[in-house]
Motif scaffolding. Structure first.
Motif: not given
Length: 395
Positions: A227-231, A298-301, A293-296
């Motif tokens: 469950t942890g780590g990246l989005v 994800f990339a930010y994470s 926003e979700a894509i952004a």
């Protein structure tokens, strides 16, 4: 053993089973077929199979549970004259504290997997059900547990230990890491076998990264559970633990409600409020600000975790993208790497946008960091480990 050894690789999920059959012999390592059973437990499911890249079967039928799905797989293989593979290898997401290496399955191993349910509650029930079902169908066939956590067992304690009371470490509360079979395959494809400082990004519905040097994992983004780590697609990734305390104290969330929130309703789905599928979001991003926003995010994470793994390695020579998003979503790779140009990640726009199935370099010739796309093959790693544990040698 016969001159040709056939290994069946099984990757079980709660509502699907992926499978592949491999043949090994003198100088031979060949995938003979692959397929999947989908929508298990729904009113109508699907089973399909491909050979040499050609769809040879695509059938609609209901599968009430894992056992019914595996019986259908065996029946389909029998239709093709494949009735007795020599062994079966299973992808097992976590072996918990007692099973940390790929292992032949016996009663003790099965008990340890049942005891480890809390470490991978989304995955282990289906994986155990698949093992038990195939024991009934082919009781004489050896089965092997190939652990996604095994690759990360080389992590130093400094990385694996969580900042919690020491007794919890003794009880197995630690960072385990996941997607290990994918990372093993990627390392096996590198000319130097992962000796140079490398970050591997396995990006799919589940997403993680690993820092690799001298062929071993030094740290990874997932922790005790996947469950942890990246989005991720529907998983939250890392959160302030205080959020969970708040939800329990102020909103009355129970443990099952928190599990559903964190694993099924969060991530890309939670942010976009429409889908956890990156391809869907990419199609909608021009007209749906929540999808964009979700894509952004994800990339930010991903960028933040690349930075943290660079700190672990001290320097980085390679970044490798793999997994469904990593291999196929050029726009996501661009969104991750473009803001990192000052750190040495320079993509070649044309190479990044090219559609190809084989491994390729997507960084510019002058890029200080080599950026690659390498398709993964977890099924092949399962088959290789199963063959090795049968004592027939390593291909």
């Amino acid at each position: 053993m016969a001159d040709i050894t056939q290994i069946l690789s099984i990757n079980s999920g709660s509502s699907s089973i992926k499978f592949a059959l491999f043949a090994f012999g003198a100088g031979l390592e060949e995938q003979q077929l692959d397929g999947a059973v989908e929508r298990i437990g729904q009113s109508m499911g699907r089973i399909w199979l491909e050979q040499a890249g050609q769809r040879v079967l695509d059938r609609q039928q209901a599968f009430v549970d894992q056992s019914a799905a595996l019986q259908a797989v065996v029946a389909v293989l029998s239709e093709l004259g494949i009735t007795h593979p020599d062994a079966i290898g299973h992808r097992i997401v976590s072996g918990g504290p007692h099973q940390q290496a790929h292992v032949c399955i016996d009663a003790t191993v099965l008990k340890d997997l049942r005891d480890a349910l809390a470490f991978a509650p989304l995955h282990l029930p289906a994986e155990i059900a698949a093992i038990e079902s195939l024991q009934k169908i082919w009781p004489e066939k050896p089965q092997v547990a190939c652990l996604d956590t095994a690759f990360h067992h080389s992590m130093p304690e400094l990385a694996a230990r969580l900042p919690l009371p020491r007794n919890l470490w003794q009880e197995g509360v630690r960072k385990y890491g996941f997607h290990g079979l994918s990372y093993e395959y990627i390392v096996s494809q590198l000319p130097d076998q992962g000796k140079a400082p490398t970050i591997i990004a396995h990006l799919g519905n589940g997403a993680s990264m690993a820092a690799v040097a001298d062929g071993r994992c030094l740290d990874t983004t997932m922790g005790l559970t996947p469950t942890g780590g990246l989005v991720m697609g529907t998983r939250s990734g890392d959160l302030d633990p205080g959020i969970l305390l708040y939800l329990m104290a102020e909103k009355g969330y129970s443990a099952p409600q928190l599990e559903r929130l964190l694993n099924h309703l969060s991530g890309l789905l939670g942010i976009s409020a429409c889908s956890g599928d990156m391809q869907v979001l990419l199609r909608q991003r021009e007209n749906n600000p929540h999808a964009a926003e979700a894509i952004a995010q994800f990339a930010y994470s991903a960028r933040k975790h690349i930075g943290s793994l660079m700190a672990v390695l001290g320097s980085v020579q390679r970044l490798i993208f793999t997994g469904g998003i990593g291999e196929h979503a050029a726009a996501v790779r661009w969104a991750i790497c473009r803001p990192l140009e000052a750190l040495g990640f320079h993509l070649d726009p044309e190479a990044n946008a090219a559609v190809a199935q084989e491994a390729r370099r997507i960084s510019a010739p002058e890029s200080p960091v080599e950026v690659l796309v390498v398709p993964t093959d977890e099924d092949l790693m399962i088959a290789r480990h199963t063959l090795r544990l049968l004592g027939t040698g390593t291909p």
